[in-house]
Design a protein around this motif. Sequence first.
Motif, PDB file in Angstrom:
ATOM      1  N   GLN A 268     -33.972  46.530 -79.564  1.00 59.87           N
ATOM      2  CA  GLN A 268     -35.184  47.335 -79.424  1.00 59.87           C
ATOM      3  C   GLN A 268     -34.906  48.745 -79.938  1.00 59.87           C
ATOM      4  O   GLN A 268     -33.957  49.391 -79.528  1.00 59.87           O
ATOM      5  CB  GLN A 268     -35.623  47.383 -77.954  1.00 59.87           C
ATOM      6  N   VAL A 269     -35.746  49.204 -80.834  1.00 65.30           N
ATOM      7  CA  VAL A 269     -35.598  50.544 -81.390  1.00 65.30           C
ATOM      8  C   VAL A 269     -36.358  51.530 -80.521  1.00 65.30           C
ATOM      9  O   VAL A 269     -37.517  51.295 -80.166  1.00 65.30           O
ATOM     10  CB  VAL A 269     -36.141  50.589 -82.831  1.00 65.30           C
ATOM     11  N   GLN A 270     -35.710  52.616 -80.182  1.00 65.26           N
ATOM     12  CA  GLN A 270     -36.383  53.690 -79.436  1.00 65.26           C
ATOM     13  C   GLN A 270     -36.389  54.947 -80.278  1.00 65.26           C
ATOM     14  O   GLN A 270     -35.374  55.299 -80.899  1.00 65.26           O
ATOM     15  CB  GLN A 270     -35.682  53.924 -78.108  1.00 65.26           C
ATOM     16  N   LEU A 271     -37.529  55.622 -80.270  1.00 66.43           N
ATOM     17  CA  LEU A 271     -37.709  56.842 -81.050  1.00 66.43           C
ATOM     18  C   LEU A 271     -38.192  57.947 -80.124  1.00 66.43           C
ATOM     19  O   LEU A 271     -39.122  57.730 -79.336  1.00 66.43           O
ATOM     20  CB  LEU A 271     -38.737  56.621 -82.164  1.00 66.43           C
ATOM     21  N   VAL A 272     -37.589  59.106 -80.219  1.00 68.47           N
ATOM     22  CA  VAL A 272     -37.953  60.231 -79.361  1.00 68.47           C
ATOM     23  C   VAL A 272     -38.192  61.456 -80.229  1.00 68.47           C
ATOM     24  O   VAL A 272     -37.272  61.944 -80.893  1.00 68.47           O
ATOM     25  CB  VAL A 272     -36.858  60.512 -78.320  1.00 68.47           C
ATOM     26  N   GLU A 273     -39.432  61.957 -80.198  1.00 70.93           N
ATOM     27  CA  GLU A 273     -39.782  63.154 -80.956  1.00 70.93           C
ATOM     28  C   GLU A 273     -39.557  64.401 -80.111  1.00 70.93           C
ATOM     29  O   GLU A 273     -39.645  64.364 -78.885  1.00 70.93           O
ATOM     30  CB  GLU A 273     -41.253  63.133 -81.391  1.00 70.93           C
ATOM     31  N   SER A 274     -39.306  65.496 -80.809  1.00 77.33           N
ATOM     32  CA  SER A 274     -39.206  66.802 -80.153  1.00 77.33           C
ATOM     33  C   SER A 274     -39.536  67.874 -81.178  1.00 77.33           C
ATOM     34  O   SER A 274     -39.614  67.598 -82.379  1.00 77.33           O
ATOM     35  CB  SER A 274     -37.806  67.021 -79.574  1.00 77.33           C
ATOM     36  N   GLY A 275     -39.745  69.089 -80.682  1.00 76.33           N
ATOM     37  CA  GLY A 275     -39.948  70.222 -81.572  1.00 76.33           C
ATOM     38  C   GLY A 275     -41.374  70.701 -81.695  1.00 76.33           C
ATOM     39  O   GLY A 275     -41.643  71.685 -82.379  1.00 76.33           O
ATOM     40  N   GLY A 276     -42.308  70.014 -81.040  1.00 77.26           N
ATOM     41  CA  GLY A 276     -43.686  70.471 -81.106  1.00 77.26           C
ATOM     42  C   GLY A 276     -43.887  71.751 -80.322  1.00 77.26           C
ATOM     43  O   GLY A 276     -42.994  72.224 -79.610  1.00 77.26           O
ATOM     44  N   GLY A 277     -45.073  72.321 -80.462  1.00 77.42           N
ATOM     45  CA  GLY A 277     -45.368  73.545 -79.736  1.00 77.42           C
ATOM     46  C   GLY A 277     -46.582  74.236 -80.288  1.00 77.42           C
ATOM     47  O   GLY A 277     -47.355  73.653 -81.054  1.00 77.42           O
ATOM     48  N   LEU A 278     -46.739  75.489 -79.886  1.00 78.72           N
ATOM     49  CA  LEU A 278     -47.854  76.322 -80.314  1.00 78.72           C
ATOM     50  C   LEU A 278     -47.349  77.315 -81.350  1.00 78.72           C
ATOM     51  O   LEU A 278     -46.339  77.998 -81.126  1.00 78.72           O
ATOM     52  CB  LEU A 278     -48.432  77.057 -79.107  1.00 78.72           C
ATOM     53  N   VAL A 279     -48.056  77.414 -82.454  1.00 73.00           N
ATOM     54  CA  VAL A 279     -47.658  78.319 -83.523  1.00 73.00           C
ATOM     55  C   VAL A 279     -48.915  78.917 -84.149  1.00 73.00           C
ATOM     56  O   VAL A 279     -49.980  78.280 -84.143  1.00 73.00           O
ATOM     57  CB  VAL A 279     -46.801  77.590 -84.578  1.00 73.00           C
ATOM     58  N   GLN A 280     -48.794  80.104 -84.662  1.00 74.04           N
ATOM     59  CA  GLN A 280     -49.926  80.735 -85.344  1.00 74.04           C
ATOM     60  C   GLN A 280     -50.080  80.172 -86.758  1.00 74.04           C
ATOM     61  O   GLN A 280     -49.100  79.722 -87.378  1.00 74.04           O
ATOM     62  CB  GLN A 280     -49.738  82.244 -85.409  1.00 74.04           C
TER      63      GLN A 280
END
Length: 132
Positions: A1-13
């Motif tokens: 089973q492949v697991q993928l975890v995203e990160s790095g999002g946020g609020l930006v102008q």
Amino acid sequence: QVQLVESGGGLVQAGGSLRLSCAASGRIFSTYAMGWFRQAPGKEREFVAAISWSSPNTWYTYYSTSVKGRFGVSAERGKDTVYLQMNSLKPEDTAVYYCAAAQLRPYYCSGCYQSDREYQYWGQGTQVTVSL
């Protein structure tokens, strides 16, 4: 089973930059191409970018017309991680961004990897919000 975890999002102008990361479980890049999709409220999920390989040192990138020239997709195979560098962000880039894994075609494939139906595994998503 492949697991993928995203990160790095946020609020930006608007005009700013963000880099999203997608960490995959295990050494999957020899078997899977990796894509980025996004979904804004009330809209369908849309293709953003993808990366595939024909060898560890030969890769191919694919972009939607809406992000080409502003976004860059890359991978660090030793860390099993794919990145989406997003520059010159616009409010219309606001969405939840997902990474996904699709069966690899070990050659450049025009028009491939742009449909979410090609992808077998998906991450949970990371929110990107671009303010004026």
